[in-house]
Design a protein around this motif. Structure first.
Motif, PDB file in Angstrom:
ATOM      1  N   HIS A  87     -46.584   0.444 -21.374  1.00  0.00           N
ATOM      2  CA  HIS A  87     -45.838   0.455 -22.636  1.00  0.00           C
ATOM      3  C   HIS A  87     -45.942  -0.893 -23.338  1.00  0.00           C
ATOM      4  O   HIS A  87     -46.145  -1.924 -22.696  1.00  0.00           O
ATOM      5  N   ASP A  98     -44.214  -7.414 -19.125  1.00  0.00           N
ATOM      6  CA  ASP A  98     -43.690  -6.121 -18.674  1.00  0.00           C
ATOM      7  C   ASP A  98     -44.278  -5.026 -19.568  1.00  0.00           C
ATOM      8  O   ASP A  98     -43.984  -4.984 -20.763  1.00  0.00           O
ATOM      9  N   GLY A  99     -45.096  -4.159 -18.993  1.00  0.00           N
ATOM     10  CA  GLY A  99     -45.705  -3.069 -19.760  1.00  0.00           C
ATOM     11  C   GLY A  99     -46.978  -3.485 -20.475  1.00  0.00           C
ATOM     12  O   GLY A  99     -48.045  -2.914 -20.244  1.00  0.00           O
ATOM     13  N   GLU A 132     -40.475   3.028 -23.430  1.00  0.00           N
ATOM     14  CA  GLU A 132     -40.284   2.985 -21.978  1.00  0.00           C
ATOM     15  C   GLU A 132     -38.962   2.322 -21.638  1.00  0.00           C
ATOM     16  O   GLU A 132     -38.280   2.694 -20.694  1.00  0.00           O
ATOM     17  N   GLU A 133     -38.596   1.292 -22.435  1.00  0.00           N
ATOM     18  CA  GLU A 133     -37.458   0.464 -22.044  1.00  0.00           C
ATOM     19  C   GLU A 133     -36.103   1.164 -22.214  1.00  0.00           C
ATOM     20  O   GLU A 133     -35.163   0.872 -21.487  1.00  0.00           O
ATOM     21  N   HIS A 194     -48.869  -3.078 -13.300  1.00  0.00           N
ATOM     22  CA  HIS A 194     -47.604  -3.621 -13.798  1.00  0.00           C
ATOM     23  C   HIS A 194     -47.255  -4.879 -13.015  1.00  0.00           C
ATOM     24  O   HIS A 194     -47.690  -5.034 -11.877  1.00  0.00           O
ATOM     25  N   GLN A 197     -41.879  -7.239 -10.980  1.00  0.00           N
ATOM     26  CA  GLN A 197     -40.473  -7.314 -11.418  1.00  0.00           C
ATOM     27  C   GLN A 197     -39.526  -7.523 -10.244  1.00  0.00           C
ATOM     28  O   GLN A 197     -38.344  -7.187 -10.328  1.00  0.00           O
ATOM     29  N   HIS A 362     -40.865   3.690 -13.463  1.00  0.00           N
ATOM     30  CA  HIS A 362     -41.963   3.392 -14.393  1.00  0.00           C
ATOM     31  C   HIS A 362     -42.458   4.706 -14.996  1.00  0.00           C
ATOM     32  O   HIS A 362     -42.208   5.773 -14.450  1.00  0.00           O
TER      33      HIS A 362
HETATM   34 ZN   LIG Z   1     -42.382  -1.900 -17.698  1.00  0.00          ZN
END
Ligand SMILES: [Zn+2]
Length: 416
Positions: A87, A98-99, A132-133, A194, A197, A362
């Protein structure tokens, strides 16, 4: 794996430069990114991505929920694509990777094959999933959920933000309500690259996580009811105080997590006493308990243990306790062939690695319901994400993309 399949390597400089160029759209003063779904900055990021895809000779399709699919043709016109992506939207105070990293690494795979004049039997496709978030519109992994059949398109389009603007209108406004139906098409294999995290890869000084699945997770509300009374006149032994039960419950919950091994997660992220007065014994305590485990049997043991621990603690003080589950995401086991392709790629490249289960959800979780899927993780600094301080190194980015390249080639088949 053939020599042809192992020889190409991605251009780490081009990938890194594009990550930084994308981060300009929504750049925050603290070095992060605010590119929330379907805003003007999201549109600018999408436009930039499409410019790069067109320059790379890709064919673009956009579906009814704004998911973007950029395809590099294969030799076999009828073969199902090997898909990758993630994303481009971020949290309000999100990071640059992130993404975004998974999307731009997918494009870098295509650029690398173009540079080397390498052709695959199956087409390759890079996807950008919408929202996505789930921060501006409160449903995480929305675009992939609609595409995979987990959420009706109309429900997604009706989601509103705090200014009461809905997804459908915002898609229209930024020009990304596409013509293609938002529904699954045959996919030969899918990978999502990815950042981890989390802190595990960095703590173990490893370069790559070979992700075998996503853990089981659920969230529970615990209500403990007692009797409100004056803090002065009532002796301790004569109270029916929910806080006493909580004092018994919390150590029991953490002991339960320890019993279920190092992969168990028990988090009490919200606690409230009511009426919330410093000189009144509370009549009610509410807390939330988030439970996670990669193994179903242990996950179920945690859920059952929560219920038993609440009842035990309440019985001790003659209180009424209730547990209700308000959210659950079942765990996912990724496709063995996809996981195998990632493992083989890591071996061929000689990168240090371990198998792991994702602690977070995800888009790949939704994808896994309709297509053979797996994920690849790279470390991020301090395990920090959903934070402007999110950081990776150019070398980490390059290594992860090389793993993606070889895993996709293995599944797509290199033309002789
Ligand atoms: Zn992500």
């Amino acid at each position: 794996m053939t020599e042809t399949a192992t020889s190409p390597r991605i251009n780490g400089t081009r990938l890194w430069d594009r990550l930084q160029a994308m981060a300009d759209h929504g750049a925050t003063v603290n070095g992060g990114c605010n590119r929330q779904a379907l805003t003007d900055t999201d549109r600018a990021g999408r436009d930039l991505f499409l410019d790069w895809c067109r320059e790379a000779g890709c064919t673009i399709r956009i579906d009814a929920i704004g998911n973007i699919f950029a395809r590099r043709a294969g030799i076999d016109a009828d073969a199902a694509p090997v898909l990758t992506g993630s994303h481009l939207d971020t949290q309000p105070t999100g990071g640059k990777y992130d993404g975004v990293y998974g999307v731009l690494a997918g494009l870098e795979v295509i650029e690398t094959l173009n540079d080397g004049d390498i052709h695959t039997r199956h087409p390759l496709e890079v996807v950008v999933w919408t929202n996505e978030e789930g921060c501006r519109f409160d449903t995480a992994m929305m675009g992939s959920a609609v595409w995979s059949g987990g959420m009706p398109l109309a429900d997604a389009c009706a989601l509103t933000d705090r200014e009461d603007r809905n997804v459908g209108d915002e898609l229209e406004r930024i020009g990304y309500r596409g013509e293609e139906p938002a529904e699954p098409f045959p996919v030969h294999a899918a990978f999502e690259l990815h950042i981890e995290q989390g802190p595990v890869l960095e703590a173990e000084s490893l370069e790559i996580g070979v992700v075998t699945g996503v853990q089981h997770m659920s969230r529970h509300r615990v209500l403990i009811n007692g009797v409100a009374t004056h803090a002065g006149p009532t002796p301790m032994a004569m109270r029916r105080d929910p806080m006493m039960a909580l004092a018994t419950l919390l150590p029991a919950l953490f002991a339960l997590a320890a019993e279920q091994g190092p992969d168990a997660r028990v988090t009490c992220g919200f606690v409230q006493a009511r009426p919330g007065s410093s000189n009144t014994v509370p009549e009610q305590v509410e807390l939330t308990v988030d439970i996670r485990h990669p193994e179903l049997a242990r996950y179920r043991a945690l859920e059952a243990g929560l219920e038993a621990a609440v009842q035990d603690a309440c019985a001790r003080y003659q209180l009424d306790g209730r547990v209700s589950r308000f959210w659950e995401a079942p765990g996912v086991t990724f496709d063995p062939d996809c996981v195998g392709a990632v493992a083989a790629a890591v071996e061929a490249l000689g990168y240090s690695h371990r198998e792991m289960v994702s602690g977070a959800g995800h888009d790949a979780c939704n994808l896994a319901r309709v297509a053979p899927t797996s994920m690849i993780f790279i470390p991020c600094e301090g395990g920090i994400s959903h934070n402007e301080a999110e950081a990776i190194t150019p070398t980490q980015a390059e290594h992860g993309a090389n793993v993606l390249l070889l895993a996709m080639l293995e599944r797509a088949g290199v033309a002789a």
